[in-house]
Motif scaffolding. Structure first.
Motif, PDB file in Angstrom:
ATOM      1  N   ASP A  25      -1.934  -0.872  -6.782  1.00  0.00           N
ATOM      2  CA  ASP A  25      -3.383  -1.046  -6.786  1.00  0.00           C
ATOM      3  C   ASP A  25      -3.698  -2.337  -6.026  1.00  0.00           C
ATOM      4  N   ARG A  60     -13.310  -0.560  -3.406  1.00  0.00           N
ATOM      5  CA  ARG A  60     -13.909   0.440  -4.284  1.00  0.00           C
ATOM      6  C   ARG A  60     -13.700   1.869  -3.785  1.00  0.00           C
ATOM      7  N   ARG A  61     -13.653   2.017  -2.473  1.00  0.00           N
ATOM      8  CA  ARG A  61     -13.511   3.383  -1.964  1.00  0.00           C
ATOM      9  C   ARG A  61     -12.121   3.930  -2.229  1.00  0.00           C
ATOM     10  N   ASP A  62     -11.121   3.071  -2.064  1.00  0.00           N
ATOM     11  CA  ASP A  62      -9.754   3.531  -2.280  1.00  0.00           C
ATOM     12  C   ASP A  62      -8.856   2.328  -2.558  1.00  0.00           C
ATOM     13  N   SER A  76       0.831  -1.195   0.000  1.00  0.00           N
ATOM     14  CA  SER A  76       0.000   0.000   0.000  1.00  0.00           C
ATOM     15  C   SER A  76       0.874   1.256   0.000  1.00  0.00           C
ATOM     16  N   SER A 124      -5.857   1.971  -2.927  1.00  0.00           N
ATOM     17  CA  SER A 124      -4.516   1.888  -2.342  1.00  0.00           C
ATOM     18  C   SER A 124      -4.591   1.809  -0.814  1.00  0.00           C
ATOM     19  N   ASP A 125      -5.804   1.714  -0.288  1.00  0.00           N
ATOM     20  CA  ASP A 125      -5.984   1.627   1.159  1.00  0.00           C
ATOM     21  C   ASP A 125      -5.773   0.183   1.618  1.00  0.00           C
TER      22      ASP A 125
END
Ligand SMILES: [Zn+2]
Length: 361
Positions: free
Chosen positions: A280, A326-328, A275, A330-331
């Motif tokens: 991704d 979906r929100r991020d 991350s 790379s989280d």
């Protein structure tokens, strides 16, 4: 020069004779024998995954059975009957997609059309694709036709979902199960097409495409076409990986190993590292899942099946597959939670070990 536009290459290189059908040798041999000994059945059921050659084989069969110069069961692709099927203008090859014509009226219409003998050719061939989509009423109407087929009619039913086809229909047909095309056969075919199209692409790249296509030749050719459309006639393996969303990162292997050996600390460290590097995580997780799926298959196939190992692998895969980035993308949190859930939840396995490792870290 290569013309690009979706299915151009697929149509251009769609097999015209049995010898070009890749990866379905037993089926092709049986059909050729039936054709050369004049023992073609009245109804066939072609089942198997998408893009493995079912409708292509049906069209070759339609040509062969009507060909004026049949040679060892192969159509000549030169007589007027072969040509009209190749050019999609044959009146006596009736193709119906059951997904969009699934009702009883459509099958009634089909039965009415069956009542007319062939207009040009010796045999009328009915190709019903995605036949499992038919309604019960339509199946009953079809069954009546299959019970008393006119002598000139040949039916080819194709389906990706054999279990949804009623047994009464299946038992009326000679059944062929199309298998996924092996990767090396796909690579070989793609290499041939690439050469013919003046494209220079490494075997490694073709291997990447073949693996992504999961045994579907049509998908493989379409992917190859997209690669060429994007990167031209000399695509690199990095470009191919990039386009297909594949991550080439050894840490996918490392994460898989960490999870399988209950090393939660290492798994969490890796998630964070990846991350931090800005990868991704959707793709990274998917690549890790693919590694674990391979192991699951190997474990399941082994002679003395290791049930604990199997259940652990499936638990890890299920947890990773449930991650939602979906929100991020790379989280790291969804991946960290998935790793933790996979290794800690079930107390009877090695959770104590994992918790201990957490304590000491
Ligand atoms: Zn012919």
């Amino acid at each position: 020069m290569l013309v690009i536009g979706g299915f151009v290459l697929y149509s251009k290189w769609r097999p015209k004779g049995f010898e070009e059908v890749v990866g379905q040798e037993p089926i092709v041999t049986t059909l050729r024998n039936a054709l050369s000994t004049d023992q073609v059945a009245h109804a066939y059921l072609f089942s198997g995954p998408r893009g493995t050659g079912k409708t292509t084989t049906a069209r070759i069969l339609a040509k062969a059975i009507n060909c004026e110069y049949l040679n060892n069961g192969d159509p000549c692709n030169q007589c007027s009957n072969c040509n009209s099927i190749n050019e999609d203008v044959a009146f006596d090859l009736i193709e119906m997609d059951a997904a969009s014509n699934r009702g009883i009226d459509d099958v009634r219409d089909l039965r009415e059309r069956i009542a007319f003998s062939p207009s040009v050719m010796k045999h009328k061939v009915y190709l019903l694709d995605e036949v499992h989509m038919l309604t019960t009423g339509a199946f009953n109407a079809l069954l009546k036709t299959l019970e008393e087929p006119p002598p000139y009619a040949i039916f080819v039913l194709a389906t990706t979902e054999l279990h949804q086809v009623p047994a009464t229909i299946v038992s009326r047909c000679q059944r062929f199960d199309f298998r996924r095309v092996p990767n090396d056969a796909i690579v070989q075919r793609l290499a041939f097409i690439a050469k013919e199209e003046g494209c220079t692409i490494s075997e490694e790249s073709l291997g990447v495409i073949a693996r992504q296509s999961r045994g579907g030749m049509r998908d493989a050719i379409t992917m190859f076409e997209q690669v060429v459309a994007l990167f031209g006639l000399t695509p690199t393996v990095e470009e191919v990986n990039n386009m297909l969303g594949i991550i080439e990162d050894d840490r996918t292997n490392e994460l898989a190993n960490a999870l399988v050996s209950d090393d939660l600390v290492r798994a969490l460290e890796l998630s964070r590292e990846v991350s931090d590097d800005g990868l991704d995580l959707t793709k990274f997780t998917k690549a890790t899942i693919n590694i674990l799926r391979e192991r699951l298959l190997v474990t399941a196939r082994s002679k003395d099946v290791d049930l604990i190992g199997l259940s652990k692998l499936s638990r890890i895969i299920a947890n990773l597959a449930a991650t939602d980035f979906r929100r991020d993308p790379s989280d790291a949190i969804p991946l960290e939670v998935a790793c933790a859930t996979a290794l800690i939840i079930e107390p009877e396995n090695s959770s104590a070990n994992s918790v201990q490792k957490l304590d000491t870290s």
